[in-house]
Design an enzyme around this catalytic site. Structure first.
Site, PDB file in Angstrom:
ATOM      1  N   LYS A 106      -6.704  15.557  -5.813  1.00 13.32           N
ATOM      2  CA  LYS A 106      -6.161  15.663  -7.171  1.00 13.32           C
ATOM      3  C   LYS A 106      -5.812  17.115  -7.525  1.00 13.32           C
ATOM      4  O   LYS A 106      -4.897  17.359  -8.324  1.00 13.32           O
ATOM      5  CB  LYS A 106      -7.143  15.068  -8.196  1.00 13.32           C
ATOM      6  N   ASN A 112       0.841  -1.193   0.000  1.00 13.73           N
ATOM      7  CA  ASN A 112       0.000   0.000   0.000  1.00 13.73           C
ATOM      8  C   ASN A 112       0.886   1.256   0.000  1.00 13.73           C
ATOM      9  O   ASN A 112       1.680   1.447   0.924  1.00 13.73           O
ATOM     10  CB  ASN A 112      -0.875  -0.042   1.265  1.00 13.73           C
ATOM     11  N   VAL A 113       0.738   2.112  -1.005  1.00 17.59           N
ATOM     12  CA  VAL A 113       1.569   3.328  -1.062  1.00 17.59           C
ATOM     13  C   VAL A 113       1.342   4.240   0.152  1.00 17.59           C
ATOM     14  O   VAL A 113       2.193   5.062   0.473  1.00 17.59           O
ATOM     15  CB  VAL A 113       1.348   4.153  -2.359  1.00 17.59           C
ATOM     16  N   TYR A 155     -11.565  13.318  -3.242  1.00 17.62           N
ATOM     17  CA  TYR A 155     -10.767  13.014  -4.443  1.00 17.62           C
ATOM     18  C   TYR A 155     -10.457  14.292  -5.230  1.00 17.62           C
ATOM     19  O   TYR A 155      -9.318  14.499  -5.660  1.00 17.62           O
ATOM     20  CB  TYR A 155     -11.557  12.012  -5.276  1.00 17.62           C
TER      21      TYR A 155
HETATM   22  N1  NAD Z   1      -9.793   5.778 -14.976  1.00 19.45           N
HETATM   23  C1  NAD Z   1     -10.047   7.077 -15.026  1.00 19.45           C
HETATM   24  O1  NAD Z   1     -10.980   7.536 -15.703  1.00 19.45           O
HETATM   25  C2  NAD Z   1      -9.209   8.038 -14.249  1.00 19.45           C
HETATM   26  C3  NAD Z   1      -9.483   9.411 -14.390  1.00 19.45           C
HETATM   27  C4  NAD Z   1      -8.704  10.334 -13.707  1.00 19.45           C
HETATM   28  C5  NAD Z   1      -7.668   9.904 -12.911  1.00 19.45           C
HETATM   29  N2  NAD Z   1      -7.426   8.568 -12.763  1.00 19.45           N
HETATM   30  C6  NAD Z   1      -6.321   8.174 -11.904  1.00 19.45           C
HETATM   31  O2  NAD Z   1      -5.490   7.257 -12.577  1.00 19.45           O
HETATM   32  C7  NAD Z   1      -4.855   6.397 -11.610  1.00 19.45           C
HETATM   33  C8  NAD Z   1      -5.043   4.950 -12.004  1.00 19.45           C
HETATM   34  O3  NAD Z   1      -6.422   4.603 -11.976  1.00 19.45           O
HETATM   35  P1  NAD Z   1      -7.054   3.438 -12.881  1.00 19.45           P
HETATM   36  O4  NAD Z   1      -8.247   3.987 -13.540  1.00 19.45           O
HETATM   37  O5  NAD Z   1      -6.001   2.791 -13.688  1.00 19.45           O
HETATM   38  O6  NAD Z   1      -7.583   2.456 -11.717  1.00 19.45           O
HETATM   39  P2  NAD Z   1      -7.473   0.844 -11.566  1.00 19.45           P
HETATM   40  O7  NAD Z   1      -8.310   0.516 -10.408  1.00 19.45           O
HETATM   41  O8  NAD Z   1      -7.743   0.191 -12.880  1.00 19.45           O
HETATM   42  O9  NAD Z   1      -5.941   0.613 -11.239  1.00 19.45           O
HETATM   43  C9  NAD Z   1      -5.346   1.177 -10.093  1.00 19.45           C
HETATM   44  C10 NAD Z   1      -4.286   0.226  -9.571  1.00 19.45           C
HETATM   45  O10 NAD Z   1      -3.705   0.874  -8.422  1.00 19.45           O
HETATM   46  C11 NAD Z   1      -3.679  -0.035  -7.345  1.00 19.45           C
HETATM   47  N3  NAD Z   1      -3.833   0.703  -6.092  1.00 19.45           N
HETATM   48  C12 NAD Z   1      -4.932   1.353  -5.628  1.00 19.45           C
HETATM   49  N4  NAD Z   1      -4.686   1.875  -4.434  1.00 19.45           N
HETATM   50  C13 NAD Z   1      -3.406   1.563  -4.125  1.00 19.45           C
HETATM   51  C14 NAD Z   1      -2.579   1.812  -3.022  1.00 19.45           C
HETATM   52  N5  NAD Z   1      -3.037   2.484  -1.961  1.00 19.45           N
HETATM   53  N6  NAD Z   1      -1.315   1.336  -3.040  1.00 19.45           N
HETATM   54  C15 NAD Z   1      -0.826   0.643  -4.100  1.00 19.45           C
HETATM   55  N7  NAD Z   1      -1.582   0.365  -5.170  1.00 19.45           N
HETATM   56  C16 NAD Z   1      -2.846   0.819  -5.189  1.00 19.45           C
HETATM   57  C17 NAD Z   1      -4.854  -0.979  -7.566  1.00 19.45           C
HETATM   58  O11 NAD Z   1      -4.669  -2.223  -6.897  1.00 19.45           O
HETATM   59  C18 NAD Z   1      -4.879  -1.097  -9.086  1.00 19.45           C
HETATM   60  O12 NAD Z   1      -4.108  -2.188  -9.548  1.00 19.45           O
HETATM   61  C19 NAD Z   1      -5.457   6.780 -10.255  1.00 19.45           C
HETATM   62  O13 NAD Z   1      -4.608   7.694  -9.584  1.00 19.45           O
HETATM   63  C20 NAD Z   1      -6.747   7.471 -10.637  1.00 19.45           C
HETATM   64  O14 NAD Z   1      -7.185   8.353  -9.640  1.00 19.45           O
HETATM   65  C21 NAD Z   1      -8.174   7.631 -13.423  1.00 19.45           C
END
Ligand code: NAD
Length: 274
Positions: A169, A63-64, A165
């Site tokens: 962000k 966990n980060v 969030y």
């Molecule tokens: N998908 C979107 O539309 C979107 C839009 C804006 C921002 N984001 C950002 O992009 C990033 C990636 O999101 P995604 O859509 O790929 O999500 P996702 O759920 O597909 O992948 C996220 C990955 O991060 C890991 N993770 C989550 N919390 C964690 C933690 N505390 N420690 C270590 N690993 C952790 C999860 O296990 C997962 O494998 C995030 O920061 C999210 O906020 C996504």
């Protein structure tokens, strides 16, 4: 010669989704990747995919948000690859609610993951980055390093149900601007990308989502409101959500030598103006 040959890239949350695509993209251009994920198996899968491509990867599972994570992560990079060139702070999840129903636990879980964890990782990377930059400067060489923090259009515009969030962000963008000023002397470009709707398990309609994120023993359901999922895509000028490969492409641009004079920016990657 590939664009990122010999570079060492740390990508948090690279077991799935956007993070996995970023790890694969950077590896395909020659970078060695330090994978992280909350879940061990997906992290190992990404590492395996990279090795199958002929690349190199190390895994630092966990966990980060854990207080000792950043030091462990930097140590993994130094033990395996003896340096740090790129850091992508990507790991994240959402835990939504309207403000009157949002608990302190919800607020801090999101702040810890999206703001505090990147802060600690970047702080922990300081000794390695500053020492390398000082040595390169003494040799008269200019070597650029790259930080890409992952933000969101929720941080730029605000999103109802996401005060935690959106706040975190938006904070990422502020942290990015401040660190770009601090680390310019080390030739580090510090930028952020604010994604719009990218198709991952995070943006799947909750009705279809079976997955949960386990944070400190508590299962938090992933996914978004089904109506919101539909309208986000319909309203986009490009007529569809983004793919994880498109998201990774934007991060890659900010890791290349072509972006050496871009710093302190938050670039929306949303298929539309923001
Ligand atoms: N998908 C979107 O539309 C979107 C839009 C804006 C921002 N984001 C950002 O992009 C990033 C990636 O999101 P995604 O859509 O790929 O999500 P996702 O759920 O597909 O992948 C996220 C990955 O991060 C890991 N993770 C989550 N919390 C964690 C933690 N505390 N420690 C270590 N690993 C952790 C999860 O296990 C997962 O494998 C995030 O920061 C999210 O906020 C996504």
């Amino acid at each position: 010669m590939k664009n990122l040959d010999g570079k060492v890239a740390l990508v948090t949350g690279s077991g799935r989704g956007i993070g996995q695509s970023i790890a694969l993209k950077l590896a395909s251009h020659g970078a060695r990747i330090v994978i992280n994920d909350l879940d061990l198996e997906p992290a190992q899968e990404t590492a395996e995919l990279i090795r199958k491509m002929g690349g190199e990867a190390a895994v630092c599972h966990g966990n980060v948000s854990a207080p000792d994570f950043a030091e462990r992560y930097v140590k993994t990079a130094m033990d395996h690859f003896k340096g740090i060139d790129i850091i992508v702070n990507n790991a994240g999840f959402t835990w939504d609610n309207v403000i009157q129903k949002m608990t302190d636990e919800q607020w801090y879980a999101i702040m810890d993951c999206h703001m505090t964890a990147p802060f600690r990782i970047l702080r922990a990377a300081y000794p390695a980055i500053s020492a390398a930059a000082k040595a390169e400067a003494a040799e008269g060489r200019e070597v650029f390093r790259k930080i890409v923090n992952i933000s969101s259009v929720s941080g730029l515009n605000g999103n109802a149900g996401q005060v935690n969030y959106s706040g975190a962000k938006a904070g990422v963008a502020g942290m990015t601007r401040a660190l770009a000023r601090e680390w310019g002397r080390f030739k580090v470009n510090v930028n952020a990308v604010a994604f719009g709707f990218i198709e991952t398990r995070m943006t799947v309609a909750t009705a279809d989502a079976g997955a949960t994120v386990n944070i400190d023993g508590r299962d938090i359901r992933v996914g978004i409101n089904p109506e919101a999922a539909k309208t986000f895509a319909q309203r986009n000028p490009l007529g569809r959500p983004g793919t994880t490969e498109e998201a990774a492409g934007a991060v890659y641009l900010l890791c290349t030598p072509e972006s050496n004079y871009i710093s302190g920016q938050t670039i929306a990657v949303a298929g539309s103006p923001q």
